[in-house]
Design an enzyme around this catalytic site. Structure first.
Site, short mmCIF file in Angstrom:
data_model
loop_
_atom_site.label_atom_id
_atom_site.label_comp_id
_atom_site.label_asym_id
_atom_site.label_seq_id
_atom_site.Cartn_x
_atom_site.Cartn_y
_atom_site.Cartn_z
CD GLU A 25 -0.93 0.71 3.67
OE1 GLU A 25 -1.44 1.81 3.44
OE2 GLU A 25 -0.93 0.19 4.80
CE LYS A 159 -0.38 2.39 14.31
NZ LYS A 159 -1.35 2.21 13.20
N1 PSU Z 1 -1.72 1.75 10.38
C1 PSU Z 1 -0.43 2.15 10.43
N2 PSU Z 1 0.05 3.00 9.50
C2 PSU Z 1 -0.76 3.48 8.51
C3 PSU Z 1 -2.10 3.01 8.46
C4 PSU Z 1 -2.54 2.17 9.41
O1 PSU Z 1 0.30 1.75 11.30
O2 PSU Z 1 -0.28 4.26 7.70
C5 PSU Z 1 -2.97 3.45 7.32
C6 PSU Z 1 -3.33 2.24 6.42
O3 PSU Z 1 -3.27 2.66 5.09
C7 PSU Z 1 -4.76 1.93 6.83
C8 PSU Z 1 -5.29 3.32 7.14
O4 PSU Z 1 -5.50 1.30 5.81
O5 PSU Z 1 -4.20 3.96 7.81
C9 PSU Z 1 -6.52 3.28 8.00
O6 PSU Z 1 -7.03 4.55 8.10
P1 PSU Z 1 -8.46 4.81 8.76
O7 PSU Z 1 -8.28 4.55 10.22
O8 PSU Z 1 -8.76 6.25 8.44
O9 PSU Z 1 -9.41 3.87 8.11
#
Ligand code: PSU
Ligand code: MN
Length: 312
Positions: A25, A159
């Site tokens: 990603e 996390k």
């Molecule tokens: N967790 C991480 N680093 C990140 C993300 C998640 O440790 O960069 C990113 C991933 O791309 C995940 C997104 O799909 O954040 C989730 O965002 P949201 O909580 O807005 O759905």
């Protein structure tokens, strides 16, 4: 009318020669880490794949065009430009029709990978149920994608900025097939164990691939989520990280951050509070997931090619 799609030269070759591919990603690069560490990470991730004979397919959107596999100048752009939008599944139609430059999250990367017949994907941590979701209703689209897209996804759990107990429950409700790689405990990203409910353990790439293939034979729509704990030497113990996360959550509330800005804000706040240690841990676990994902992609590729396989 059609969607603009560009496969990198290496990804095209891999498809022609049926070489193993690993999806990666780009939100983790554009919004999860600061420059230039993010570029170093992305470059290292690609070279780990290549050293294992696997072709990396980093996914992003540039000028409205879906890119599967990025050239180095494109990786540089994703890492360094301030104008890259965070694109999850629901923004894919917008991003491609309005010509956005966008980094794809877990949910949108999965959709694009699936459309391009890439079946294995490595990331850092998945999105999930945010703390106080009972009031905010903030639950990541990643969970929905994991329930609807059949894919092998490697992550280090989620996390503890999230409500991990609720995240695990929701993964169950949505029928996501969760396995722990050499562990019974769902990892909490910075730490090897979340101390939460037991997950089923698998001990080899072969077992992981078999679970995935059986999920498909059973026509289950879901992903197989492989939870791979951070390497011991880079873990931040829960006793240390928990108070830092609490502080970041207070700052989040104070600054009235909501929606898709929440995850990047928290990551940045934790990075500052740990004086960069959280970034080292993040990079270590994500690279470790790339390595495991590449090994799984190879195993799956071999299995698909075996004569008599239903999945040739
Ligand atoms: N967790 C991480 N680093 C990140 C993300 C998640 O440790 O960069 C990113 C991933 O791309 C995940 C997104 O799909 O954040 C989730 O965002 P949201 O909580 O807005 O759905
Ligand atoms: Mn959200």
């Amino acid at each position: 009318m059609s969607i603009k799609l560009k496969l990198s030269k290496k990804v095209r070759e891999a498809k022609e020669l049926s070489l193993p591919l690993l999806a990666l990603e780009s939100t983790i690069i554009a919004h999860g880490m600061p420059y230039p560490k993010n570029l170093e990470f992305a470059t290292e991730a690609e070279s780990i794949c290549e050293s294992l004979g696997v072709v990396p397919a980093t996914i992003a959107i540039l000028g409205g065009e879906i890119c599967v596999g990025l050239e180095s100048f494109e990786l540089e752009k994703i890492s360094n430009s301030k104008k890259i939008q965070k694109v999850s599944s629901r923004e894919l139609g917008l991003a491609t029709s309005l010509g956005w430059d966008g980094a794809t999250t877990v949910s949108s990367t999965m959709r694009i990978a699936r459309n391009n017949n890439i079946e294995v994907f490595s990331t850092g941590g998945i999105g999930g149920v945010h703390q106080q979701a009972d009031q905010t209703f903030d639950i990541s689209q990643d969970i929905l994608a994991l329930s609807q897209v059949s894919m092998l996804v490697v992550s280090s759990g989620a996390k503890s900025v999230l409500d991990l107990a609720k995240t695990l429950e929701l993964l169950e409700t949505f029928g996501v097939s969760v396995v722990g790689y050499k562990t019974n405990s769902f990892p909490s990203f910075y730490s090897r164990s979340s101390g939460l409910g037991k997950i089923n353990r698998v001990d080899s790439h072969k077992e992981i691939v078999e679970v995935f293939i059986n999920n498909q034979l059973l026509e289950l729509p879901c992903s197989t989520l492989v939870s791979n704990p951070v390497p011991v030497e880079d873990e931040i113990p829960p006793t240390k990280i928990d108070s830092i996360i609490k502080k970041a959550l207070i700052a989040l509330k104070k600054n009235q951050i909501t929606g898709k800005a929440v995850t990047p804000f928290l990551l940045d706040a934790i990075l500052k509070e740990t004086k960069g240690k959280s970034l080292e841990t993040n990079i270590s676990l994500a690279l470790n997931n790339v390595k495991l994902g590449a090994e799984i992609a190879k195993e799956l590729n071999t299995k698909r090619k075996r004569p008599g396989s239903r999945f040739q």
